[in-house]
Design a protein around this motif. Structure first.
Motif, PDB file in Angstrom:
ATOM      1  N   GLY B  41       0.482  27.696 -37.291  1.00  0.00           N
ATOM      2  CA  GLY B  41       0.933  26.946 -38.458  1.00  0.00           C
ATOM      3  C   GLY B  41       2.244  26.207 -38.285  1.00  0.00           C
ATOM      4  N   LYS B  42       2.732  26.147 -37.037  1.00  0.00           N
ATOM      5  CA  LYS B  42       4.027  25.491 -36.817  1.00  0.00           C
ATOM      6  C   LYS B  42       3.891  24.313 -35.866  1.00  0.00           C
ATOM      7  CE  LYS B  42       6.793  29.505 -37.922  1.00  0.00           C
ATOM      8  NZ  LYS B  42       7.956  30.345 -37.554  1.00  0.00           N
ATOM      9  N   ARG B  43       4.947  23.570 -35.762  1.00  0.00           N
ATOM     10  CA  ARG B  43       4.926  22.407 -34.900  1.00  0.00           C
ATOM     11  C   ARG B  43       4.981  22.803 -33.432  1.00  0.00           C
ATOM     12  NH1 ARG B  43      10.259  19.478 -36.693  1.00  0.00           N
ATOM     13  NH2 ARG B  43      10.416  21.117 -38.240  1.00  0.00           N
ATOM     14  N   PRO B  44       4.438  21.989 -32.541  1.00  0.00           N
ATOM     15  CA  PRO B  44       4.606  22.261 -31.110  1.00  0.00           C
ATOM     16  C   PRO B  44       6.075  22.124 -30.730  1.00  0.00           C
ATOM     17  CG  PRO B  44       2.898  20.615 -31.521  1.00  0.00           C
ATOM     18  CD  PRO B  44       3.646  20.785 -32.796  1.00  0.00           C
ATOM     19  N   GLN B  45       6.520  23.033 -29.894  1.00  0.00           N
ATOM     20  CA  GLN B  45       7.905  22.987 -29.423  1.00  0.00           C
ATOM     21  C   GLN B  45       7.919  22.757 -27.927  1.00  0.00           C
ATOM     22  OE1 GLN B  45       9.487  26.764 -31.011  1.00  0.00           O
ATOM     23  NE2 GLN B  45      10.825  25.493 -32.258  1.00  0.00           N
ATOM     24  N   LEU B  46       8.675  21.769 -27.509  1.00  0.00           N
ATOM     25  CA  LEU B  46       8.795  21.482 -26.089  1.00  0.00           C
ATOM     26  C   LEU B  46       9.529  22.620 -25.392  1.00  0.00           C
ATOM     27  CD1 LEU B  46       8.491  19.313 -23.816  1.00  0.00           C
ATOM     28  CD2 LEU B  46      10.805  18.582 -24.417  1.00  0.00           C
ATOM     29  N   ILE B  47       8.914  23.170 -24.360  1.00  0.00           N
ATOM     30  CA  ILE B  47       9.575  24.268 -23.650  1.00  0.00           C
ATOM     31  C   ILE B  47      10.058  23.841 -22.274  1.00  0.00           C
ATOM     32  CG2 ILE B  47       8.440  26.147 -24.893  1.00  0.00           C
ATOM     33  CD1 ILE B  47       6.502  26.394 -22.508  1.00  0.00           C
ATOM     34  N   ILE B  48       9.375  22.914 -21.665  1.00  0.00           N
ATOM     35  CA  ILE B  48       9.794  22.392 -20.381  1.00  0.00           C
ATOM     36  C   ILE B  48       8.991  21.133 -20.106  1.00  0.00           C
ATOM     37  CG2 ILE B  48       8.132  23.634 -18.928  1.00  0.00           C
ATOM     38  CD1 ILE B  48      10.509  24.142 -16.958  1.00  0.00           C
ATOM     39  N   ASP B  49       9.544  20.247 -19.304  1.00  0.00           N
ATOM     40  CA  ASP B  49       8.817  19.038 -18.941  1.00  0.00           C
ATOM     41  C   ASP B  49       9.172  18.659 -17.515  1.00  0.00           C
ATOM     42  OD1 ASP B  49      10.993  16.843 -20.941  1.00  0.00           O
ATOM     43  OD2 ASP B  49      11.407  18.071 -19.178  1.00  0.00           O
ATOM     44  N   ILE B  50       8.348  17.811 -16.950  1.00  0.00           N
ATOM     45  CA  ILE B  50       8.600  17.370 -15.592  1.00  0.00           C
ATOM     46  C   ILE B  50       8.187  15.915 -15.465  1.00  0.00           C
ATOM     47  CG2 ILE B  50       6.353  18.125 -14.670  1.00  0.00           C
ATOM     48  CD1 ILE B  50       7.893  19.015 -12.121  1.00  0.00           C
ATOM     49  N   ARG B  51       8.961  15.177 -14.725  1.00  0.00           N
ATOM     50  CA  ARG B  51       8.612  13.787 -14.464  1.00  0.00           C
ATOM     51  C   ARG B  51       8.040  13.676 -13.063  1.00  0.00           C
ATOM     52  NH1 ARG B  51      13.976  10.818 -17.050  1.00  0.00           N
ATOM     53  NH2 ARG B  51      14.047  12.117 -18.932  1.00  0.00           N
ATOM     54  N   SER B  52       7.372  12.576 -12.825  1.00  0.00           N
ATOM     55  CA  SER B  52       6.602  12.471 -11.582  1.00  0.00           C
ATOM     56  C   SER B  52       7.455  12.328 -10.338  1.00  0.00           C
ATOM     57  CB  SER B  52       5.634  11.291 -11.682  1.00  0.00           C
ATOM     58  OG  SER B  52       6.342  10.086 -11.889  1.00  0.00           O
ATOM     59  N   ASN B  53       8.751  12.168 -10.494  1.00  0.00           N
ATOM     60  CA  ASN B  53       9.585  12.002  -9.312  1.00  0.00           C
ATOM     61  C   ASN B  53      10.080  13.338  -8.749  1.00  0.00           C
ATOM     62  OD1 ASN B  53      11.224  12.469 -11.510  1.00  0.00           O
ATOM     63  ND2 ASN B  53      12.814  11.021 -10.893  1.00  0.00           N
ATOM     64  N   VAL B  54       9.665  14.437  -9.378  1.00  0.00           N
ATOM     65  CA  VAL B  54      10.019  15.757  -8.849  1.00  0.00           C
ATOM     66  C   VAL B  54       8.766  16.621  -8.777  1.00  0.00           C
ATOM     67  CG1 VAL B  54      12.374  15.678  -9.732  1.00  0.00           C
ATOM     68  CG2 VAL B  54      10.578  16.693 -11.106  1.00  0.00           C
ATOM     69  N   GLY B  55       8.825  17.644  -7.926  1.00  0.00           N
ATOM     70  CA  GLY B  55       7.658  18.492  -7.756  1.00  0.00           C
ATOM     71  C   GLY B  55       7.755  19.825  -8.478  1.00  0.00           C
ATOM     72  N   GLU B  56       8.977  20.200  -8.849  1.00  0.00           N
ATOM     73  CA  GLU B  56       9.148  21.493  -9.487  1.00  0.00           C
ATOM     74  C   GLU B  56      10.405  21.470 -10.351  1.00  0.00           C
ATOM     75  OE1 GLU B  56       9.169  24.704  -6.719  1.00  0.00           O
ATOM     76  OE2 GLU B  56       9.406  26.247  -8.254  1.00  0.00           O
ATOM     77  N   LYS B  57      10.319  22.214 -11.436  1.00  0.00           N
ATOM     78  CA  LYS B  57      11.469  22.337 -12.327  1.00  0.00           C
ATOM     79  C   LYS B  57      11.478  23.733 -12.908  1.00  0.00           C
ATOM     80  CE  LYS B  57      13.505  20.075 -16.400  1.00  0.00           C
ATOM     81  NZ  LYS B  57      13.283  18.966 -17.380  1.00  0.00           N
ATOM     82  N   LYS B  58      12.659  24.314 -13.007  1.00  0.00           N
ATOM     83  CA  LYS B  58      12.748  25.686 -13.496  1.00  0.00           C
ATOM     84  C   LYS B  58      13.812  25.797 -14.578  1.00  0.00           C
ATOM     85  CE  LYS B  58      13.053  30.426 -11.788  1.00  0.00           C
ATOM     86  NZ  LYS B  58      13.256  31.299 -10.605  1.00  0.00           N
TER      87      LYS B  58
END
Lengths: 116, 112
Positions: B41-58
């Motif tokens: 019942g709640k809005r989606p919350q962004l938890i992490i994102d990645i752009r195509s110029n990197v392979g991994e993000k933590k």
């Protein structure tokens, strides 16, 4: 920053009536807003893209005459469900795009529509 | 247009274990891949994102990997906690977001 509000948070209406849902960007200007519909236990389905000052772009299968979208200002978009039917009952979520952050979307809290 | 597939649809893990959710996308022009957590019942919350110029993000217990060649990306949650229980959605889009598509979602349950 980047807060999006929606009003109302929930609404119950009778079949055949129309319902308007508002989506506002509170602290930024949004030239583009998006409207999603989410049925229980399903994903968010994009209904339409709302562009300030121009006509909305509707996804395939979404009736533009039934779901009227107006984006009259840089901070407000409205979705009107016309002649609502029980099958239109759903969770409607808007999101807004901040030009200063071109990769991200900011979601509103959603509106639960129940058509009886 | 973009098509995003997400697996598994449900995932149950024991508290402290790791959870992995995988997504594939179809549009090679997509260059932004966010992950959202949604509680009932709640809005989606962004938890992490990645752009195509990197392979991994933590970010602490959460990591995302991206394989552009294979067109797939994954969410990794380590040391899971009961409060991680929610529905997780992946998405793919391009710069300016004009065509963001969501995966079908994964219902994660973390058992205490």
């Amino acid at each position: 920053g980047a807060v999006v509000s929606q009003h109302p948070s929930w609404v119950i209406c009778k079949s055949g009536t129309s319902v308007k849902i508002e989506c506002r960007s509170l602290d930024f200007q949004a030239t583009t807003m998006f409207w999603y519909r989410q049925f229980p236990k399903q994903s968010l389905m994009l209904m339409a893209t709302s562009n300030e000052g121009s006509k909305a772009t509707y996804e395939q299968g979404v009736e533009k005459d039934k779901f009227l979208i107006n984006h009259a200002s840089l901070t407000l978009s409205t979705l009107t469900v016309t002649s609502a039917h029980p099958e239109d009952s759903s969770f409607y979520i808007c999101s807004a795009h901040d030009l200063r952050r071109p990769y991200e979307q900011y979601f509103g809290p959603g509106t639960r529509l129940t058509v009886t | 247009g973009e098509n995003v597939e997400q697996h598994p649809s449900t995932l149950s893990v024991q508290e402290g274990d790791s959870a992995v959710i995988k997504c594939t996308y179809s549009d090679s022009a997509s260059n932004y891949f966010p992950w959202y957590k949604q509680e009932l019942g709640k809005r989606p919350q962004l938890i992490i994102d990645i752009r195509s110029n990197v392979g991994e993000k933590k970010d602490q217990r959460i990591a995302v990997t991206l394989n552009k060649t294979a067109k797939h990306f994954s969410l990794h949650i380590t040391e899971t906690q009961p409060e991680d229980s929610a529905v997780y959605f992946c998405a793919a889009t391009r710069y300016n977001n004009n065509d963001m598509r969501f995966g079908a979602g994964t219902r994660l349950t973390v058992k205490p």
